[in-house]
Design an enzyme around this catalytic site. Structure first.
Site, PDB file in Angstrom:
ATOM      1  N   LYS A 183       2.401  -3.271  -4.184  1.00 20.61           N
ATOM      2  CA  LYS A 183       2.289  -2.049  -3.119  1.00 20.61           C
ATOM      3  C   LYS A 183       3.066  -0.843  -3.707  1.00 20.61           C
ATOM      4  O   LYS A 183       3.445  -0.435  -4.364  1.00 20.61           O
ATOM      5  CB  LYS A 183       0.989  -2.195  -2.620  1.00 20.61           C
ATOM      6  CG  LYS A 183       0.017  -2.221  -2.137  1.00 20.61           C
ATOM      7  CD  LYS A 183      -0.792  -2.069  -1.022  1.00 20.61           C
ATOM      8  CE  LYS A 183      -2.379  -3.265  -0.537  1.00 20.61           C
ATOM      9  NZ  LYS A 183      -2.644  -2.774  -1.519  1.00 20.61           N
ATOM     10  N   ASP A 201       3.576 -11.752   5.006  1.00 15.59           N
ATOM     11  CA  ASP A 201       3.113 -10.967   4.653  1.00 15.59           C
ATOM     12  C   ASP A 201       3.094  -9.498   3.988  1.00 15.59           C
ATOM     13  O   ASP A 201       2.571  -8.761   5.509  1.00 15.59           O
ATOM     14  CB  ASP A 201       1.579 -11.488   4.042  1.00 15.59           C
ATOM     15  CG  ASP A 201       0.499 -10.129   2.772  1.00 15.59           C
ATOM     16  OD1 ASP A 201       0.897  -9.263   2.838  1.00 15.59           O
ATOM     17  OD2 ASP A 201      -1.067 -10.780   2.417  1.00 15.59           O
ATOM     18  N   PHE A 204      -6.343 -10.019   6.001  1.00 18.71           N
ATOM     19  CA  PHE A 204      -6.146  -9.615   5.160  1.00 18.71           C
ATOM     20  C   PHE A 204      -5.003 -10.180   3.943  1.00 18.71           C
ATOM     21  O   PHE A 204      -4.545  -9.326   3.815  1.00 18.71           O
ATOM     22  CB  PHE A 204      -6.727  -8.217   4.541  1.00 18.71           C
ATOM     23  CG  PHE A 204      -7.479  -7.887   2.984  1.00 18.71           C
ATOM     24  CD1 PHE A 204      -8.785  -7.994   3.034  1.00 18.71           C
ATOM     25  CD2 PHE A 204      -6.486  -7.058   2.305  1.00 18.71           C
ATOM     26  CE1 PHE A 204      -9.117  -7.447   1.342  1.00 18.71           C
ATOM     27  CE2 PHE A 204      -6.746  -7.305   0.990  1.00 18.71           C
ATOM     28  CZ  PHE A 204      -7.917  -7.329   0.877  1.00 18.71           C
TER      29      PHE A 204
END
Length: 412
Positions: free
Chosen positions: A266, A237, A152
């Site tokens: 984030k 990531d 994801f």
């Protein structure tokens, strides 16, 4: 428990009123739990009717430092009074320090700031391709990137093109070519997929959306060795796994690995503003020339001010240490549940766990709703799995209380 001032609810409005209005006028691209949050502080949130909930999701790690963190709010307020946006048409006085401090935190040389995680992943893809053509010498239009199944990385058209989640892919084609998908954690499959035209391997050091999947020991080190040997970029990531979540600044550190490129987001914005970045060496990010890539809001003064405070907080190591200590406790307690027959598996690192519930006790959604009724907010993924990722500032007593509610829901 942290004290939260009860919210003021508009006269006559209750939870269902807000939800009904949202469903009428907002596109249905999410299926949130039926709670309407009005205020939050630390690890606690309060809804429009004054009910309090322990946040055990932390905005998918965007809120690592808790809701309303005073240092971050003060940094944002101070910058709001000065300047919030210049665009990259002009310099501003927070940009250089932000890039310098983030590069130092990562042990890298250069930073390319964006806003959202998906933008940062797109930027990493473009970086790898341009590096492949200009530095590695891959023939034009032939660059390939190897990714893992069940990944994801976001939801843009290009990113869903290399997703194996049919819910994320369906009806969004035609898909972007140039990606090879291999099983996550399978080093032999990865080795077989790398060719002379491969410019990068893009991986999550721990797969979050897939259920907090931790790769086999030695996998990341093997990826690092393989990519170095084949002159391929290793792009990590760390949007969810990075910045303290796993008990280290970066999840790659658990195997002593330093990738060629970090993709961050984030928590970099502290849950205050969206901030993301690609961080790498001058040899990699130096391939860009003016006009080839950019973002009006990327690296804006407000974002830089908040991110600088995040970086300063991480430099002390206290949040990483807290995540490691409380994470050890969290996993020990969750591990006890696997002996009850009601939890079939637990995975994760630090204050991050995927918990597989025996389907006979309910779906992940049903378990999440039952926990919500008991004042705990988590989120399900992939059937009967729930994710637990509280803010790193959570108190041990509050964490234990949340785990008690999970035991009560499961009757364990």
């Amino acid at each position: 428990m942290t004290s939260v001032t009860p919210p003021t609810t508009p006269a006559g409005l209750a939870t269902q009123d807000f939800i009904t209005a949202s469903e009428e006028h907002g596109a249905h691209n999410y299926h949130p739990l039926p709670v309407v949050v009005a205020t939050a502080e630390g690890a606690w949130m309060t809804d429009v009717e004054g009910r309090r909930y322990l946040d055990m999701l932390a905005g998918y790690s965007a809120l690592n430092f808790g809701h309303g963190n005073r240092r971050l709010i003060d940094a944002a307020k101070a910058q709001l009074e000065r300047v919030t946006l210049t665009s990259r048409a002009f310099h501003h006085d927070r940009y250089a320090e932000f890039c310098t401090r983030l590069a130092e935190l990562c042990g890298m040389e250069m930073v390319l700031p964006m806003n959202t995680g998906a933008e940062a992943v797109e930027t990493a893809v473009k970086t790898a391709r341009k590096w492949g053509y200009r530095v590695k010498g891959v023939p034009d239009g032939q660059a390939r990137i190897v990714v893992a199944s069940d990944n994801f990385h976001g939801r843009t058209t290009t990113i869903v093109s290399f997703s194996t989640d049919q819910e994320a892919r369906a009806d969004f084609g035609p898909y972007t070519p140039g990606f090879d998908i291999v099983p996550y954690g399978d080093l032999d499959a990865l080795r077989a997929a790398v060719t002379d035209d491969t410019v990068a391997v893009l991986l999550e050091p721990i797969q979050g959306e897939a259920g907090v999947l931790v790769p086999p020991p030695g996998y990341l080190a093997g990826v690092r060795e393989l990519t170095r040997d084949r002159n391929v970029l290793f792009i990590a990531d760390e949007i969810q796994s990075g910045l303290g979540r796993t008990g280290r600044t970066f999840a790659c550190e658990h195997e002593g690995v330093v990738p060629d490129v970090y993709v961050l987001g984030k928590a970099l914005g502290g849950g205050v503003v969206p901030v993301s970045a690609v961080v790498s060496s001058k040899d990699v990010l130096g391939v860009f020339r003016p006009g080839e890539h950019g973002s009006t809001f990327g690296g804006n003064p407000l974002a830089c001010a908040v991110a600088l405070e995040v970086i300063a907080m991480l430099r002390t190591g206290e949040f990483q240490e807290r995540a490691a200590e409380l994470g050890e406790h969290l996993h020990a307690e969750l591990g006890l549940l696997t002996g009850t027959g009601k939890v079939t598996g637990v995975r994760g690192r630090g204050l991050w766990a995927g918990v597989d519930i025996d389907p006979s006790y309910g779906t992940g959604r049903e378990i999440s709703e039952k926990l919500m009724d008991r004042g705990v907010l988590v989120k399900d993924t992939h059937g009967s799995t729930i994710r637990i990722a509280p803010p790193l500032v959570i108190g041990k007593d509050d964490l234990d209380w949340g785990l008690d509610q999970l035991r009560a829901v499961l009757g364990a």
